[in-house]
Design a protein around this motif. Structure first.
Motif, PDB file in Angstrom:
ATOM      1  N   THR A   7      67.899   0.188 -13.428  1.00 44.75           N
ATOM      2  CA  THR A   7      67.215   0.161 -12.268  1.00 44.75           C
ATOM      3  C   THR A   7      67.801   1.288 -11.170  1.00 44.75           C
ATOM      4  OG1 THR A   7      68.873  -1.488 -11.709  1.00 44.75           O
ATOM      5  CG2 THR A   7      66.851  -2.352 -12.288  1.00 44.75           C
ATOM      6  N   ASN A   8      68.928   1.885 -11.666  1.00 46.47           N
ATOM      7  CA  ASN A   8      69.331   2.963 -10.915  1.00 46.47           C
ATOM      8  C   ASN A   8      68.385   4.382 -11.082  1.00 46.47           C
ATOM      9  OD1 ASN A   8      71.503   1.766  -9.839  1.00 46.47           O
ATOM     10  ND2 ASN A   8      72.678   1.931 -11.485  1.00 46.47           N
ATOM     11  N   GLU A  33      54.797   0.380   1.641  1.00 46.44           N
ATOM     12  CA  GLU A  33      54.961   1.357   2.417  1.00 46.44           C
ATOM     13  C   GLU A  33      56.386   1.522   2.823  1.00 46.44           C
ATOM     14  OE1 GLU A  33      52.481   0.577   5.894  1.00 46.44           O
ATOM     15  OE2 GLU A  33      50.670   1.696   4.859  1.00 46.44           O
ATOM     16  N   ARG A  34      57.117   0.155   2.819  1.00 48.11           N
ATOM     17  CA  ARG A  34      58.522   0.288   3.125  1.00 48.11           C
ATOM     18  C   ARG A  34      59.507   0.888   2.049  1.00 48.11           C
ATOM     19  NH1 ARG A  34      60.142  -4.062   6.551  1.00 48.11           N
ATOM     20  NH2 ARG A  34      62.212  -3.375   6.020  1.00 48.11           N
ATOM     21  N   LEU A  35      58.958   0.860   0.839  1.00 48.30           N
ATOM     22  CA  LEU A  35      59.631   1.164  -0.038  1.00 48.30           C
ATOM     23  C   LEU A  35      59.214   2.638  -0.538  1.00 48.30           C
ATOM     24  CD1 LEU A  35      59.777  -2.091  -2.418  1.00 48.30           C
ATOM     25  CD2 LEU A  35      61.681  -0.772  -1.314  1.00 48.30           C
ATOM     26  N   GLY A  36      58.084   3.206  -0.100  1.00 44.78           N
ATOM     27  CA  GLY A  36      57.764   4.490  -0.254  1.00 44.78           C
ATOM     28  C   GLY A  36      57.483   4.663  -1.708  1.00 44.78           C
ATOM     29  N   ILE A 226      61.485 -10.849   0.596  1.00 48.48           N
ATOM     30  CA  ILE A 226      61.081 -10.131  -0.799  1.00 48.48           C
ATOM     31  C   ILE A 226      62.126  -8.782  -0.867  1.00 48.48           C
ATOM     32  CG2 ILE A 226      59.517  -8.748  -2.278  1.00 48.48           C
ATOM     33  CD1 ILE A 226      57.120 -10.388  -1.145  1.00 48.48           C
ATOM     34  N   LEU A 227      62.379  -8.123   0.130  1.00 45.07           N
ATOM     35  CA  LEU A 227      63.173  -7.032   0.300  1.00 45.07           C
ATOM     36  C   LEU A 227      64.493  -7.551   0.069  1.00 45.07           C
ATOM     37  CD1 LEU A 227      61.856  -4.850   3.217  1.00 45.07           C
ATOM     38  CD2 LEU A 227      61.762  -4.247   0.849  1.00 45.07           C
ATOM     39  N   LYS A 228      65.047  -8.852   0.638  1.00 49.25           N
ATOM     40  CA  LYS A 228      66.258  -9.340   0.553  1.00 49.25           C
ATOM     41  C   LYS A 228      66.371  -9.763  -0.951  1.00 49.25           C
ATOM     42  CE  LYS A 228      67.705 -11.652   4.468  1.00 49.25           C
ATOM     43  NZ  LYS A 228      67.674 -12.659   5.080  1.00 49.25           N
ATOM     44  N   GLU A 229      65.568 -10.410  -1.395  1.00 52.15           N
ATOM     45  CA  GLU A 229      65.624 -10.620  -2.965  1.00 52.15           C
ATOM     46  C   GLU A 229      65.745  -9.416  -3.807  1.00 52.15           C
ATOM     47  OE1 GLU A 229      65.970 -13.624  -3.666  1.00 52.15           O
ATOM     48  OE2 GLU A 229      65.974 -13.403  -5.768  1.00 52.15           O
ATOM     49  N   GLU A 235      71.441  -5.125  -6.946  1.00 54.65           N
ATOM     50  CA  GLU A 235      72.726  -4.878  -6.659  1.00 54.65           C
ATOM     51  C   GLU A 235      72.906  -3.561  -6.090  1.00 54.65           C
ATOM     52  OE1 GLU A 235      74.598  -6.038  -9.997  1.00 54.65           O
ATOM     53  OE2 GLU A 235      74.426  -8.299  -9.501  1.00 54.65           O
ATOM     54  N   THR A 236      71.886  -3.016  -5.215  1.00 50.94           N
ATOM     55  CA  THR A 236      72.193  -1.797  -4.693  1.00 50.94           C
ATOM     56  C   THR A 236      71.301  -1.726  -3.423  1.00 50.94           C
ATOM     57  OG1 THR A 236      70.360  -0.697  -5.884  1.00 50.94           O
ATOM     58  CG2 THR A 236      72.525  -0.116  -6.719  1.00 50.94           C
ATOM     59  N   PRO A 237      71.672  -1.103  -2.232  1.00 49.82           N
ATOM     60  CA  PRO A 237      71.055  -1.145  -1.038  1.00 49.82           C
ATOM     61  C   PRO A 237      69.809  -0.277  -1.269  1.00 49.82           C
ATOM     62  CG  PRO A 237      73.340  -0.257  -0.760  1.00 49.82           C
ATOM     63  CD  PRO A 237      73.174  -0.244  -2.097  1.00 49.82           C
ATOM     64  N   LEU A 238      68.795  -0.694  -0.554  1.00 43.91           N
ATOM     65  CA  LEU A 238      67.323  -0.126  -0.642  1.00 43.91           C
ATOM     66  C   LEU A 238      67.187   0.690   0.604  1.00 43.91           C
ATOM     67  CD1 LEU A 238      65.288  -3.301  -1.534  1.00 43.91           C
ATOM     68  CD2 LEU A 238      65.881  -1.395  -2.978  1.00 43.91           C
TER      69      LEU A 238
END
Ligand code: DC
Length: 267
Positions: A7-8, A33-36, A226-229, A235-238
Motif C-alpha cells: 500500500t505504500n 477527486e479527493r484522492l486525486g 470512507i476516507l476514515k476507513e 495505517e498511513t495519513p492520506l
C-alpha cells in the motif's frame, strides 16, 4: 489466489459496489477527486456493449448462442474508455457516446448484456488494466468480489429501494424524461433482480466490505466515512486535497449538505 498489495507503493484502489440508485457514481466521483485518482465507471462499459448490441439488432433476452456474437462485437469494434476531467468518457469507433449511455433503455440493455459471461470475460481484463495504470475509485457490481478483490478498501453502498427509486425519479424528471415513480421502482426492481440473480459475478457484498446505507446520509458524510476507513486500513495519513490537477477541476454538481441525488446524477 490472493496477491497482497504494497500500500505504500501502489496507487490507491477503492472498489464500490451496490444496487442501482445507491449513490455509487456520486460517491466514487467525489472520492476520486479527493484522492486525486481516476474515477472508473465499469457500468458505462457494459452500457457501451448494450448500445453496440442494440445497433446491431442484437436485443435481449439473450440465449447461450448470443454469447459469441456479443463477444465478437466487443472485439470487432474499437471501445475506448477514458477516465479524465470530463468524467468517464466512452468512445465507440472514435465517437463519444457517453451521453447516449444515460437513458433508461441503456440501463436495461446494460443489465442484460452484463449477465452474459463472454461479455464479462472481455471487459474484466480491461477494468483491471485501467486500475493497474494509476489506481482509482472503481464502481460497479462485482468490483470487490471479482475485479479487484485486493483493493485497499471495498465499499458496499446501499439505500432503501424507495429512496433509490425516489432519487432516480427526481433525476429523470429533472432531465425532462416523462415517467412515473411506480414505473421507476418497477424497472429498478427488475434490474436489481437480474443483477443479483445471474450466475456469473452477481451483485453481492464482497468479503471484507464496509457496508454503508446512504438512505439518510449526505454524500459528504459518506465520503468522510470512507476516507476514515481507508486511512485506518492503510495505517498511513492520506493526502485528500485531490492534487494540483484535481484542485482546478469543478468538484461536481452537488451542493454541500444536499442529499444524494439519483445514483447516476447523469440520468
Ligand atoms: O452501474 P450502472 O447502472 O451504470 O450499470 C449498468 C448495468 O451494468 C447494471 O445493471 C449491471 C451491469 N454492471 C455489472 O454487471 N457489473 C459491473 N461491474 C458494472 C455494471
Amino acid at each position: 489466489m490472493t496477491h497482497s498489495r504494497d500500500t505504500n507503493k501502489s496507487p490507491i484502489l477503492i472498489a464500490i459496489d451496490g444496487p442501482a440508485g445507491a449513490g455509487k457514481s456520486t460517491i466514487a466521483r467525489l472520492l476520486a477527486e479527493r484522492l486525486g485518482v481516476p474515477y472508473l465507471d465499469t457500468g458505462a462499459m457494459y452500457r457501451a456493449v448494450g448500445l453496440l448490441a442494440k445497433r446491431q439488432g442484437l436485443l435481449p433476452p439473450y440465449s447461450d448462442e448470443a454469447g459469441p456474437r456479443l463477444e465478437a462485437l466487443v472485439i470487432r469494434h474499437k471501445l475506448d474508455f477514458r477516465p479524465g476531467e470530463e468524467g468517464f468518457r466512452v468512445l465507440i469507433d472514435g465517437n463519444d457516446v457517453s451521453e447516449e449511455l444515460r437513458t433508461p433503455e441503456a440501463s436495461d440493455l446494460a443489465s442484460a448484456v452484463s449477465a452474459v459471461s463472454t461479455v464479462r470475460k472481455a471487459l474484466v481484463p480491461l477494468q483491471r488494466q485501467m486500475a493497474a495504470r494509476a489506481g482509482g475509485v472503481m464502481e460497479g457490481r462485482d468490483i470487490g468480489s471479482v475485479v479487484l478483490p485486493n483493493a485497499d478498501l471495498k465499499v458496499f453502498l446501499t439505500a432503501t429501494s424507495e429512496e433509490r427509486a425516489r432519487r432516480r425519479y427526481a433525476e429523470l424528471t429533472q432531465r425532462g424524461v416523462d415517467t412515473a415513480q411506480a414505473e421507476v421502482l418497477e424497472s429498478q426492481r427488475r434490474r436489481d433482480l437480474q443483477d443479483s440473480s445471474r450466475t456469473d459475478s452477481p451483485l453481492q457484498v464482497a468479503r471484507g466490505s464496509v457496508v454503508i446505507d446512504s438512505t439518510s446520509l449526505t454524500p459528504e458524510a459518506v465520503v468522510e466515512r470512507i476516507l476514515k476507513e481507508l486511512e485506518r486500513r492503510r495505517e498511513t495519513p492520506l493526502d485528500t486535497s485531490g492534487g494540483d490537477a484535481v484542485k482546478s477541476r469543478n468538484h461536481g454538481r452537488l451542493a454541500h449538505g444536499s442529499r444524494l441525488p439519483a445514483e447516476e446524477e447523469r440520468f
